[in-house]
Write an enzyme that holds these catalytic residues in place. Structure first.
Site, PDB file in Angstrom:
ATOM      1  N   GLY A   1       0.750  -1.171  -0.064  1.00 35.12           N
ATOM      2  CA  GLY A   1       0.068   0.050  -0.075  1.00 35.12           C
ATOM      3  C   GLY A   1       0.761   1.235   0.039  1.00 35.12           C
ATOM      4  O   GLY A   1       0.355   2.260  -0.641  1.00 35.12           O
TER       5      GLY A   1
ATOM      6  N   GLU B   1       4.199   4.247   5.835  1.00 37.97           N
ATOM      7  CA  GLU B   1       2.990   3.490   5.883  1.00 37.97           C
ATOM      8  C   GLU B   1       1.756   4.089   5.493  1.00 37.97           C
ATOM      9  O   GLU B   1       1.603   5.489   5.361  1.00 37.97           O
ATOM     10  CB  GLU B   1       2.992   3.049   7.363  1.00 37.97           C
ATOM     11  CG  GLU B   1       1.524   2.053   7.581  1.00 37.97           C
ATOM     12  CD  GLU B   1       1.750   0.740   6.957  1.00 37.97           C
ATOM     13  OE1 GLU B   1       1.625   0.746   5.709  1.00 37.97           O
ATOM     14  OE2 GLU B   1       1.689  -0.282   7.649  1.00 37.97           O
ATOM     15  N   ASP B   2       0.952   3.298   4.604  1.00 39.82           N
ATOM     16  CA  ASP B   2      -0.191   3.954   3.858  1.00 39.82           C
ATOM     17  C   ASP B   2      -1.069   4.489   5.049  1.00 39.82           C
ATOM     18  O   ASP B   2      -1.343   5.543   4.835  1.00 39.82           O
ATOM     19  CB  ASP B   2      -0.656   3.291   2.741  1.00 39.82           C
ATOM     20  CG  ASP B   2      -1.211   1.809   3.238  1.00 39.82           C
ATOM     21  OD1 ASP B   2      -0.818   1.370   4.646  1.00 39.82           O
ATOM     22  OD2 ASP B   2      -1.733   1.251   2.559  1.00 39.82           O
TER      23      ASP B   2
ATOM     24  N   ASP C   1      -4.543   2.029  11.382  1.00 40.86           N
ATOM     25  CA  ASP C   1      -6.024   2.097  11.848  1.00 40.86           C
ATOM     26  C   ASP C   1      -5.832   1.563  13.211  1.00 40.86           C
ATOM     27  O   ASP C   1      -5.723   2.302  14.099  1.00 40.86           O
ATOM     28  CB  ASP C   1      -6.831   1.427  10.892  1.00 40.86           C
ATOM     29  CG  ASP C   1      -6.618  -0.075  10.515  1.00 40.86           C
ATOM     30  OD1 ASP C   1      -5.658  -0.676  11.339  1.00 40.86           O
ATOM     31  OD2 ASP C   1      -7.206  -0.339   9.352  1.00 40.86           O
TER      32      ASP C   1
ATOM     33  N   LYS D   1      -6.420   6.641  11.473  1.00 42.50           N
ATOM     34  CA  LYS D   1      -7.730   6.706  11.843  1.00 42.50           C
ATOM     35  C   LYS D   1      -7.322   6.781  13.209  1.00 42.50           C
ATOM     36  O   LYS D   1      -7.521   5.694  13.991  1.00 42.50           O
ATOM     37  CB  LYS D   1      -8.560   5.399  11.428  1.00 42.50           C
ATOM     38  CG  LYS D   1      -8.664   5.162   9.722  1.00 42.50           C
ATOM     39  CD  LYS D   1      -9.187   3.931   9.451  1.00 42.50           C
ATOM     40  CE  LYS D   1      -9.630   3.994   8.169  1.00 42.50           C
ATOM     41  NZ  LYS D   1     -10.251   2.624   7.794  1.00 42.50           N
TER      42      LYS D   1
ATOM     43  N   PHE E   1     -14.125   3.034   5.006  1.00 41.01           N
ATOM     44  CA  PHE E   1     -13.072   2.283   4.030  1.00 41.01           C
ATOM     45  C   PHE E   1     -13.035   2.971   2.692  1.00 41.01           C
ATOM     46  O   PHE E   1     -13.718   3.718   2.135  1.00 41.01           O
ATOM     47  CB  PHE E   1     -14.089   0.972   3.555  1.00 41.01           C
ATOM     48  CG  PHE E   1     -13.225  -0.025   2.837  1.00 41.01           C
ATOM     49  CD1 PHE E   1     -12.434  -0.793   3.513  1.00 41.01           C
ATOM     50  CD2 PHE E   1     -13.500  -0.022   1.533  1.00 41.01           C
ATOM     51  CE1 PHE E   1     -11.693  -1.647   2.719  1.00 41.01           C
ATOM     52  CE2 PHE E   1     -12.454  -0.952   0.740  1.00 41.01           C
ATOM     53  CZ  PHE E   1     -11.624  -1.772   1.320  1.00 41.01           C
TER      54      PHE E   1
ATOM     55  N   ASP F   1      -6.083  -0.435  -1.634  1.00 46.40           N
ATOM     56  CA  ASP F   1      -6.713  -1.125  -2.534  1.00 46.40           C
ATOM     57  C   ASP F   1      -8.192  -1.521  -1.804  1.00 46.40           C
ATOM     58  O   ASP F   1      -8.439  -1.648  -0.607  1.00 46.40           O
ATOM     59  CB  ASP F   1      -6.058  -2.254  -2.761  1.00 46.40           C
ATOM     60  CG  ASP F   1      -5.777  -3.657  -1.819  1.00 46.40           C
ATOM     61  OD1 ASP F   1      -6.383  -4.336  -2.067  1.00 46.40           O
ATOM     62  OD2 ASP F   1      -5.100  -2.980  -0.847  1.00 46.40           O
TER      63      ASP F   1
ATOM     64  N   ARG G   1      -5.637   0.620  -6.666  1.00 49.68           N
ATOM     65  CA  ARG G   1      -4.713   1.391  -6.061  1.00 49.68           C
ATOM     66  C   ARG G   1      -4.024   2.382  -6.948  1.00 49.68           C
ATOM     67  O   ARG G   1      -3.173   3.230  -6.624  1.00 49.68           O
ATOM     68  CB  ARG G   1      -3.300   0.205  -5.874  1.00 49.68           C
ATOM     69  CG  ARG G   1      -3.588  -0.617  -4.817  1.00 49.68           C
ATOM     70  CD  ARG G   1      -2.233  -1.596  -4.640  1.00 49.68           C
ATOM     71  NE  ARG G   1      -2.379  -2.751  -3.900  1.00 49.68           N
ATOM     72  CZ  ARG G   1      -2.381  -2.995  -2.820  1.00 49.68           C
ATOM     73  NH1 ARG G   1      -2.164  -1.923  -1.986  1.00 49.68           N
ATOM     74  NH2 ARG G   1      -2.630  -3.926  -2.137  1.00 49.68           N
TER      75      ARG G   1
END
Length: 179
Positions: free
Chosen positions: A48, A102-103, A106, A134, A155, A162, A168
């Site tokens: 990601g 990091e993408d 959460d 998040k 989401f 993705d 992506r």
């Protein structure tokens, strides 16, 4: 706002590319300041974070290195936080300043485990640079110094993120529309 359909779900633009790039540049400026003279090693987490890492690195102006890692964890569609191995770190981390790219963070469980795993290799420091956070979903306390954007617990897809390996390549970030 535009909409896209990926497989069986519809998404709507929530963060346009121009806003993403503006936030990426701001995070890079902080990294340039904080790591000046330290030659940090950036570890981008695949799959990601590759788009974020590419744009971030184009804005980083200090001497640095980048490597890509993949986390081996238990299978499933949700984050279990049970990282069994950090794959691809061949560099000697002793005394190095590490920045994990990091993408999205959460629950924070996976990132906490990755930080612990890297810590056993005696780096000078380990920091996290996340495109998205998040905060309401965090289950563990993490000190994430470099966050481009905080988002609600939706989401999302696009800009490297993705849905079932699709989406992506979208330039904007899209949020799932509840139907």
């Amino acid at each position: 706002m535009s909409r896209v359909t990926i497989k069986d779900k519809t998404f709507e633009t929530s963060i346009p590319e121009a806003e993403i790039l503006k936030r990426v540049k701001a995070v890079a400026e902080r990294l340039n300041h904080d790591f000046a003279g330290k030659n940090p090693l950036f570890l981008a987490v695949l799959n990601g974070a590759f788009v974020f890492a590419a744009d971030l690195m184009r804005e980083v102006t200090i001497p640095c290195e980048i490597s890509f890692v993949k986390l081996a964890s238990y299978q499933g569609t949700t984050s279990t936080g049970k990282v069994t191995e950090v794959l691809g770190v061949n560099e000697d981390l002793s005394g190095r300043h590490i920045v994990i790219i990091e993408d999205i963070v959460d629950t924070g469980l996976t990132m906490k485990r990755m930080i612990e795993s890297l810590g056993t290799r005696h780096p000078a420091s380990v920091d996290v640079c996340a495109l998205l956070l998040k905060p309401e979903k965090l289950q563990v306390e993490l000190d994430i110094k470099y966050v481009a954007m905080e988002i609600p617990n939706d989401f999302i897809v696009g800009y490297g993120l993705d849905y079932d390996q699709q989406g992506r390549n979208l330039r904007d970030i899209f949020t799932l529309i509840e139907s």
